[in-house]
Write a protein that holds these residues in place. Structure first.
Motif, PDB file in Angstrom:
ATOM      1  N   SER A  87       1.621   6.767  -6.693  1.00 59.78           N
ATOM      2  CA  SER A  87       0.561   7.712  -7.048  1.00 59.78           C
ATOM      3  C   SER A  87       1.031   9.150  -6.838  1.00 59.78           C
ATOM      4  O   SER A  87       0.677  10.037  -7.612  1.00 59.78           O
TER       5      SER A  87
ATOM      6  N   THR B  17      -8.587  -5.097   0.737  1.00 57.99           N
ATOM      7  CA  THR B  17      -7.633  -4.901  -0.347  1.00 57.99           C
ATOM      8  C   THR B  17      -7.193  -6.268  -0.850  1.00 57.99           C
ATOM      9  O   THR B  17      -6.609  -7.046  -0.116  1.00 57.99           O
TER      10      THR B  17
ATOM     11  N   ALA C 225      -4.721  -1.621 -10.086  1.00 61.37           N
ATOM     12  CA  ALA C 225      -4.168  -0.278  -9.889  1.00 61.37           C
ATOM     13  C   ALA C 225      -2.782  -0.168 -10.515  1.00 61.37           C
ATOM     14  O   ALA C 225      -2.453   0.845 -11.153  1.00 61.37           O
TER      15      ALA C 225
ATOM     16  N   ILE D 127       2.290   1.776  -3.471  1.00 62.39           N
ATOM     17  CA  ILE D 127       1.288   2.299  -4.406  1.00 62.39           C
ATOM     18  C   ILE D 127       1.034   3.773  -4.130  1.00 62.39           C
ATOM     19  O   ILE D 127       0.916   4.574  -5.057  1.00 62.39           O
ATOM     20  N   LYS D 128       0.969   4.158  -2.866  1.00 63.06           N
ATOM     21  CA  LYS D 128       0.769   5.569  -2.528  1.00 63.06           C
ATOM     22  C   LYS D 128       1.948   6.401  -3.013  1.00 63.06           C
ATOM     23  O   LYS D 128       1.773   7.493  -3.542  1.00 63.06           O
TER      24      LYS D 128
ATOM     25  N   GLU E   7       0.831  -1.204   0.000  1.00 65.00           N
ATOM     26  CA  GLU E   7       0.000   0.000   0.000  1.00 65.00           C
ATOM     27  C   GLU E   7       0.865   1.252   0.000  1.00 65.00           C
ATOM     28  O   GLU E   7       0.576   2.212  -0.723  1.00 65.00           O
TER      29      GLU E   7
ATOM     30  N   LYS F 215      -9.119   3.428  -8.086  1.00 62.62           N
ATOM     31  CA  LYS F 215      -8.497   2.203  -7.571  1.00 62.62           C
ATOM     32  C   LYS F 215      -7.698   2.498  -6.305  1.00 62.62           C
ATOM     33  O   LYS F 215      -7.745   1.734  -5.349  1.00 62.62           O
ATOM     34  N   ILE F 216      -6.970   3.613  -6.297  1.00 60.98           N
ATOM     35  CA  ILE F 216      -6.190   3.989  -5.119  1.00 60.98           C
ATOM     36  C   ILE F 216      -7.129   4.233  -3.938  1.00 60.98           C
ATOM     37  O   ILE F 216      -6.856   3.803  -2.813  1.00 60.98           O
ATOM     38  N   ASP F 217      -8.231   4.902  -4.195  1.00 59.67           N
ATOM     39  CA  ASP F 217      -9.205   5.148  -3.126  1.00 59.67           C
ATOM     40  C   ASP F 217      -9.767   3.838  -2.589  1.00 59.67           C
ATOM     41  O   ASP F 217      -9.959   3.680  -1.390  1.00 59.67           O
TER      42      ASP F 217
ATOM     43  N   GLY G 253      -1.769   2.281 -13.462  1.00 59.01           N
ATOM     44  CA  GLY G 253      -0.657   3.184 -13.197  1.00 59.01           C
ATOM     45  C   GLY G 253       0.432   3.089 -14.251  1.00 59.01           C
ATOM     46  O   GLY G 253       0.989   4.101 -14.684  1.00 59.01           O
TER      47      GLY G 253
ATOM     48  N   MET H  81      -7.108   6.811  -9.769  1.00 59.85           N
ATOM     49  CA  MET H  81      -7.412   7.352  -8.450  1.00 59.85           C
ATOM     50  C   MET H  81      -8.573   6.609  -7.780  1.00 59.85           C
ATOM     51  O   MET H  81      -8.582   6.436  -6.557  1.00 59.85           O
TER      52      MET H  81
END
Length: 88
Positions: free
Chosen positions: A11, A60, A68, A7-8, A4, A49-51, A72, A47
């Motif tokens: 992003s 998750t 995601a 991924i953040k 996570e 998917k990120i949310d 990305g 976004m």
């Protein structure tokens, strides 16, 4: 670093690149603007998917994370193409 967190971080990288491209588009041509409009649609999907990943109420799953990552990667390619167009 957790998946996570990775991924953040990715992003945030994409957000920075997106912001830089939008700034340069004011100086760019119509072709680049059209490409950016397409990339914006992918950005919105990314976004979402990120949310979903960050939503504690949802589980998750690996499938969600892979989706995601795929979006990305597509977005990264679009941004790289735009940066290349804006440099020339």
């Amino acid at each position: 670093m957790s998946m996570e967190d990775e991924i953040k971080e990715f992003s945030e990288f994409l957000k920075q690149q997106r912001d830089e491209i939008n700034l340069k588009l004011h100086l760019g041509g119509m072709e680049a603007k059209e490409e950016m409009e397409k990339a914006e649609e992918v950005w919105e999907s990314f976004m979402e998917k990120i949310d979903d990943i960050g939503d504690d109420a949802k589980e998750t799953t690996l499938e969600l994370i892979q989706a995601a990552e795929g979006i990305g990667s597509e977005l990264k390619e679009s941004y790289e193409k735009l940066v290349s167009q804006l440099k020339s």
